[in-house]
Design an enzyme around this catalytic site. Sequence first.
Site, PDB file in Angstrom:
ATOM      1  N   SER A 142      -9.462   1.200   2.730  1.00 46.31           N
ATOM      2  CA  SER A 142      -8.974   2.142   1.996  1.00 46.31           C
ATOM      3  C   SER A 142      -7.804   1.182   1.170  1.00 46.31           C
ATOM      4  O   SER A 142      -7.315   1.913   0.336  1.00 46.31           O
ATOM      5  CB  SER A 142      -8.271   3.299   2.746  1.00 46.31           C
ATOM      6  OG  SER A 142      -7.375   2.540   3.867  1.00 46.31           O
ATOM      7  N   SER A 188      -9.667  -1.224   7.123  1.00 46.60           N
ATOM      8  CA  SER A 188      -9.107  -0.899   5.794  1.00 46.60           C
ATOM      9  C   SER A 188      -8.535  -2.113   5.278  1.00 46.60           C
ATOM     10  O   SER A 188      -8.022  -1.991   3.924  1.00 46.60           O
ATOM     11  CB  SER A 188      -8.167   0.249   5.601  1.00 46.60           C
ATOM     12  OG  SER A 188      -9.060   1.619   5.448  1.00 46.60           O
ATOM     13  N   LYS A 241       0.735  -1.192  -0.158  1.00 51.78           N
ATOM     14  CA  LYS A 241      -0.040  -0.032   0.007  1.00 51.78           C
ATOM     15  C   LYS A 241       0.782   1.154  -0.068  1.00 51.78           C
ATOM     16  O   LYS A 241       1.905   1.263   0.707  1.00 51.78           O
ATOM     17  CB  LYS A 241      -1.050  -0.049   1.097  1.00 51.78           C
ATOM     18  CG  LYS A 241      -1.850   1.121   1.409  1.00 51.78           C
ATOM     19  CD  LYS A 241      -2.613   0.973   2.440  1.00 51.78           C
ATOM     20  CE  LYS A 241      -3.980   1.817   2.782  1.00 51.78           C
ATOM     21  NZ  LYS A 241      -4.733   1.485   4.056  1.00 51.78           N
TER      22      LYS A 241
HETATM   23  N1  GLN Z   1     -13.121   3.676   6.407  1.00 44.79           N
HETATM   24  C1  GLN Z   1     -12.550   4.077   7.585  1.00 44.79           C
HETATM   25  C2  GLN Z   1     -12.328   5.746   7.564  1.00 44.79           C
HETATM   26  O1  GLN Z   1     -12.620   6.019   6.541  1.00 44.79           O
HETATM   27  C3  GLN Z   1     -11.137   3.211   7.992  1.00 44.79           C
HETATM   28  C4  GLN Z   1     -10.080   3.578   7.238  1.00 44.79           C
HETATM   29  C5  GLN Z   1      -8.880   2.729   7.455  1.00 44.79           C
HETATM   30  O2  GLN Z   1      -9.090   1.874   8.059  1.00 44.79           O
HETATM   31  N2  GLN Z   1      -7.862   3.289   7.149  1.00 44.79           N
HETATM   32  O3  GLN Z   1     -11.657   5.988   8.419  1.00 44.79           O
END
Ligand code: GLN
Length: 483
Positions: free
Chosen positions: A152, A176, A77
């Site tokens: 994400s 994410s 990532k």
């Molecule tokens: N969807 C969550 C957010 O937008 C989690 C994101 C993540 O785990 N990086 O904060």
Amino acid sequence: MLTHLTAAKLAQRLHSRELGCVEVTRAYLDRIAEVDPKVGSFLLVDRDGALDQAEKAQSLIDSGEHGALTGVPIALKDNLSTDGVETTCASKILKGYVPPFDATVVERLKASGLPILGKTNLDEFAMGTSTENSAFQLTKNPWDLSRSPGGSSGGSAAAVSADLAPLSLGSDTGGSVRQPASLCGVVGFKPTYGRCSRYGLIAFGSSLDQIGPFGKTVEDVALISELITGNDPLDSTSLPTAPISSRDLKQGSLKGLKMALPRELFGEGTDPGVAEAIQLAIAALVKEGVEFTEISIPSVAFGVTTYYIIAPAEASSNLARFDGVRFGLRSEGQGHVGLVERTRAEGFGHEVKSRIMIGTYALSAGYYDAYYLKAQQVRTIMQQEFQQVFSEFDAVLCPTSPVPAFKLGELTQDPMALKLLDYCTIPANMGGMPGISLNCGFTNGLPVGLQLMAAPLADEKLLQMAFNVEQALPSATCTPPIA
Ligand code: GLN
């Protein structure tokens, strides 16, 4: 096809010299060149770097000094710092930023000879649930190219799903890793907070962030977890524990395991197709001897609201460092303040700006007690409730995501609906617990992920349970049409 093998099988063939490291890495690079224009997983492909590392991996194997995954390529990532390779967090503000050091996980991968194929797409600074907040490109779900891969870490999940990499790493602050794994039909694992060093992971919510792997099987994520976890003096929140061991992964059985089904996590918003797939999985596990009990964890109902105070509060502080002076983008502006203002106005996207504003507000004098402190209190209650649950049960089982992959663009105008999709994954971050998602079936041709959570530090036990669950569910390992 070689790119369809699991990491464990690839390693076996590499180490028995049936396959060569350069040959394997080249096969993935060629497949990326052919397929990724359709999927959009990668922000950067490091062809030369990967082939170079593959040659080094081959010498490790030739000299008999290889580790369990030496020679198996991996994708990262793009919020993991890579020495000499651009790291953008999918944000304009970091366009052109080349870290002068490797994240600890990257250093460990390199030391063990895993060629790094490239950097994958994400929601800007990992803020999002669909990968649509990337400043650079859309990533498509390999099961249906009109749909989101989740987020994400959508690029990392889609890459493994579409056979563009046998393994990848993501980061999980509120789900994410697990949520995109669920939407793409692969396995995604978030270790206990503190077991995997965050050094070199560009911080979002430091008390929640944890790096986690994607793979096609539980065995693959267990093997890579063993390599990337363990104490690191460079991360002050790193636990003084040994790396996660995969030694007993294939031991034990499902018979007699006690699993809890929290009512709150099968709530109203659960798609009927998802609910049905989970029910079928539960029925299959009952046959194997798992004992299920319906329970209540009331604080779960406040997870999303609490998380969306704590995570932005921490983000607003972490992202203060992007000022146009030290990293990446620098816009022209009047004096120092003007430069910082313009850089941040032009460099950050809408979602990141909104989180910085919410977080700054929640931390400001006069509001701190009402928001941040209150959210921390709820977090403590949630931790206590889960602690109680894990004193009676081996695991909590629930859907990973209340819905399967949704259409790209479907939820971009409805940020609230998008945030509610984190409902089932947020608790593990709030409590620091390990959580894993694996595929348990399909609805309308789209994968459905099942999530298991265990007590903090029970990573080995969780992986073992997930391995046995995977054996009991025929659809746990599946291949999208694009592969
Ligand atoms: N969807 C969550 C957010 O937008 C989690 C994101 C993540 O785990 N990086 O904060």
